[in-house]
Design an enzyme around this catalytic site. Structure first.
Site, mmCIF file in Angstrom:
data_model
loop_
_atom_site.group_PDB
_atom_site.id
_atom_site.type_symbol
_atom_site.label_atom_id
_atom_site.label_comp_id
_atom_site.label_asym_id
_atom_site.label_seq_id
_atom_site.Cartn_x
_atom_site.Cartn_y
_atom_site.Cartn_z
ATOM 1 N NE ARG B 134 -2.293 1.789 3.208
ATOM 2 C CZ ARG B 134 -2.063 1.660 4.826
ATOM 3 N NH1 ARG B 134 -2.914 0.522 4.960
ATOM 4 N NH2 ARG B 134 -1.342 2.261 5.392
ATOM 5 C CD GLU B 153 3.798 4.559 6.388
ATOM 6 O OE1 GLU B 153 4.851 4.489 7.256
ATOM 7 O OE2 GLU B 153 2.655 4.276 6.898
ATOM 8 C CG ASN B 155 2.423 1.117 4.217
ATOM 9 O OD1 ASN B 155 3.001 1.380 5.697
ATOM 10 N ND2 ASN B 155 1.649 1.881 3.807
ATOM 11 C CB SER B 160 -3.969 -3.243 7.473
ATOM 12 O OG SER B 160 -3.637 -1.866 8.117
ATOM 13 C CE LYS B 337 7.854 5.178 7.372
ATOM 14 N NZ LYS B 337 7.688 3.575 7.216
ATOM 15 C CE LYS B 399 7.107 9.773 7.558
ATOM 16 N NZ LYS B 399 6.715 9.294 6.366
ATOM 17 C CD GLU B 403 5.928 -0.591 6.309
ATOM 18 O OE1 GLU B 403 4.785 -0.210 5.967
ATOM 19 O OE2 GLU B 403 6.568 -1.401 5.479
ATOM 20 N N GLY B 404 3.342 1.925 10.331
ATOM 21 C CA GLY B 404 2.145 1.557 11.035
ATOM 22 C C GLY B 404 1.688 3.002 11.968
ATOM 23 N NE ARG B 486 -4.399 4.924 6.950
ATOM 24 C CZ ARG B 486 -3.321 4.514 7.570
ATOM 25 N NH1 ARG B 486 -3.666 3.808 8.840
ATOM 26 N NH2 ARG B 486 -2.355 4.670 7.148
#
Lengths: 510, 510
Positions: B134, B153, B155, B160, B337, B399, B403-404, B486
């Site tokens: 993603r 970013e 992923n 998810s 990253k 960063k 991830e997440g 999102r």
């Protein structure tokens, strides 16, 4: 009264097998809308102030074996039953002659009848009626004979669990198709539950009524809609939404939901319009108005829902409107247990044949075969003896004029229950011989609090049908399709699935 | 940095309108599996000991406007991004040269690299790798220019919300199609969110890997399956089940779920078989065994999931097996990253062009256009100055290699955060210029506890892709499809939807 098919069914589960099945089932239920809102018994209201939480509907982990011949007979007879109850509803005189015996002992029946009379006096403006029915049966087991189909009751209002019944069939079918879901067992390899088209059938009936209503009766025209009348705080909402989803998605008919306590606030019948269209005023869009073609009652089936004269006013308001009612007051009254008892009387006038004018007598005979013996409690009648004798009472159930379970008196409790009541009230009750389901049936239930119970069970098959007719008796649409199996622990006498002591199930035909 | 489209969007809601929308949304969510298990924050564990309850995923009540050109550009570039990350993963030498700088400051990266080295030493037995990716973006607004697409970013593990993103698109599309759901507004009349094929794309990728694995490597043959590795107590289970439902229902591939802490109990790699097939032993059917073609990690993406050496042992156990990993350890490391920062470096070697050998330079230039400026914090470098200067820090985010969300340091907090850390650890961090989303975007969120929040928001577009390749670099399958919006309240800096402070959304393109 054992049935061999149940001898080693369902197979035993190891703790790991049960854990797998329970996890798969509860996750599947939420993923697919086989859900209910939790009751205060499993979750205090203050733990979920915004009422967002949901849980799985109570379901069995296994489908239950059910005799194929009984299943097919129930489907074959449904359109005849539809026709029968349409014809009864059209015969106000006959219906009234039976209802009049109940009026002085049953306030609820009396108020329904009064509602009808008031609208009759003013004049009905809608000559169409819609029924969405569920006929409930058991497979009656007698020694050395194949099981036979016996009717438990016929529901003419709010016939529920149609939406969820198709889902529980899909759940079991998917588990059967998934490798290793179940321990090996010949019955579980033998097939899959039959298709379940309840949602299509019931929403199809509503769509037929919507179409038959015709164009708007308002000036100028208003857009048309179907109205679901629902209970405040309904927990079985996803069952209802399965029908409205089909109506909006497939039939492209707008559906709105109105709580029964808001009918008088959100709908009106313009006094200046003699056609009496029922107008819905959406509170979320006050400048809009819809004309209601069809009122589908998922409320107002039980006396405790009429908390004041305002509820009876609301019911009369709907009844006098031009909307097609599902059901009308008369059609609801046709579902009284007393009617079923009179139809089943072996002596006297042949009501079935007069109502089912033109139907093959062989079919009528098959329909009559589904009746269990039932009796009124009139002085000197057979019913009174059977009810008061503790020995014969053990084989019977005593029923008031209600639908939905929770009101019946069983077996040993019948004599004392009757003696505690003035004899003049006995005519409000019907005595029915208990049906004998297989004594050794077992299943495993997943309750909606996640508890797992295994034990002896009794299963009830419901078959759905829909019929649209004119008051003249002319039938516009008559369809059957879809089914429900409800399975309850044997120590429990009642079948109210929503209350959590009974589970939704599906069938493996044998 | 205002965008005119947001000036009066979304329309104001009367209390009745909001009540209608909230009820429709929370019921739709449960009916259709747009659900999560409740967090302990909204429901104490002892209120639901059997973990049966569910609630709506956090969603916006309205779809958010999003620039069509940015949306289409993100879709157009996804297969190129897939190819890029496959190529990076195939170049162990280059990847290692970057990772080596992180090893002494980042235990997690170090342990992943060690896992790779251990398996490399033994010899990998699977030359296929699968990525389900993603790529996350914002629409970057600069005065007097059309918004441009900037990557937040990329992923490479556990991407998810693919399952739920298609559902929230359907929710908004259905609300838009339902009369009166929304107050009148030109934007809400203008269209519907574009199709969302995330579930088909991601499960299609898994199915390709399953197929490419070929026949069983066991003697005798075992039936084949896909394994989802999941977290114990996962609350976002319905997102994952949307993918497995498609795999089993459409692709007819058995899927099993194994919790990461049970990998070593429920799977084995037979020592006697040099092909090292990964065997799954279902605890619910101990006499059965399946051979795993594809391991899909929805766990093990975050350091806090590795609570002991047993977790690293389990990860190595999977990595050394013959199953296709989604992702492999190297592919997970490619998502650091630091890699994104090196790719984005404007000076020095042109990594993009070497990795995207054969790709039209114009496409590579468009891909480069999606990079926001980002920097390492090496002594004397531009990044260090920008991070330590309070004024320039305000335009940046710091960063780590995770991830997440949930780990980033924003704006004014950056200088002090860095100064509290030994300088030798700074190389574990990347400084990225903040993207400027529209300042006046608004929406209304329905949280998973039923609370409704209206306010300024920032939206992030995720675009999904899947790629299957051989370690030689040969690409077997490269597909894009599906997206996620999102949307989070502006005062919140992080984007972890599952934690409840961010909502799933869909797009209205303008």
């Amino acid at each position: 009264m054992e049935e061999a098919v149940f001898n080693d069914y369902p197979p035993q589960l190891s703790p790991e097998q049960q854990d797998y099945l329970v996890t798969a089932t509860k996750d599947w239920a939420i993923q697919n809308g086989l859900a209910v809102r939790p009751s205060p018994a499993i979750l205090p209201a203050n733990a979920d102030p915004n009422r967002v939480l949901a849980t799985n509907a109570p379901v069995t982990l296994f489908p239950s074996p059910f005799p194929r011949a009984c299943f097919e007979e129930a489907q074959a007879l449904q359109t005849v039953y539809n026709q029968l109850y349409a014809a009864i509803t059209c015969n106000e005189e006959w219906l009234g002659s039976i209802i009049k015996d109940l009026i002085d002992v049953d306030d609820f029946v009396a108020n329904l009848w009064k509602t009808h009379l008031a609208v009759k006096q003013e004049g009905y403006v809608q000559n169409l009626s819609l029924g969405l029915y569920r006929s409930d049966y058991m497979a009656h087991v007698t020694p050395n004979r194949a099981p036979s189909l016996k009717q438990v009751e016929f529901n003419t209002i709010s016939s529920s669990f149609g939406g969820l019944s198709a889902l529980v069939r899909s759940l079991h079918a998917e588990l059967l198709a998934t490798p290793l879901s179940y321990p090996p067992h010949p019955l579980l390899k033998s097939g899959t539950p039959p298709d379940n088209t309840t949602v299509e059938t019931l929403s199809g009936g509503l769509a037929e009524a919507h179409k038959a209503y015709g164009p708007s009766k308002s000036l100028p025209d208003l857009p048309l809609c179907v109205l679901f009348i629902v209970q405040d705080g309904e927990r079985n909402v996803f069952d209802q939404l399965a029908l409205s989803k089909r109506l909006t998605g497939f039939h492209k008919i707008p559906v709105f939901r109105v709580k029964s306590n808001q009918i008088l606030d959100q709908t009106s019948v313009p006094t200046a319009n003699p056609a009496r269209p029922l107008i819905y005023h959406p509170p979320h869009s006050p400048e809009s108005a819809f004309e209601v073609t069809t009122v589908y009652l998922r409320a107002y089936y039980s006396p405790d829902e009429y908390t004041s004269s305002r509820d009876w006013e609301a019911r009369r308001h709907l009844e006098r409107s031009a909307a097609v009612k599902c059901p009308s007051v008369l059609n609801q009254l046709a579902g009284c247990k007393k009617i079923q008892q009179v139809l089943a009387e072996p002596a006297g006038p042949d009501h079935l044949t007069s109502f089912l004018n033109g139907v093959d007598p062989a079919i009528i005979a098959r329909l009559r075969e589904t009746f269990a013996p039932q009796y009124d409690l009139s002085a000197g009648g057979q019913g009174r003896d059977l009810a008061l004798n503790p020995e014969t009472a053990m084989k019977h159930v005593l029923k008031p004029q209600r639908e939905g379970g929770g009101n019946n008196i069983y077996k040993a409790e019948i004599p004392d229950f009757l003696r505690a009541m003035p004899e003049s009230d006995w005519k409000g009750w019907v005595l029915m011989e208990l049906i004998n389901p297989a004594a050794n049936a077992e299943n495993v239930a997943l309750r909606n609090d996640g508890e797992v119970l295994r034990g002896n069970v009794i299963s009830e098959l419901g078959v759905y049908g829909t019929v649209l007719w004119e008051n003249t008796g002319k039938i516009i649409h008559n369809d059957q399709g879809g089914w429900l199996l409800r399975t309850k622990g044997k120590e429990v006498n009642e079948g109210g699935v929503a209350a959590g002591f009974s589970s939704l199930d599906s069938v493996l035909l044998y």
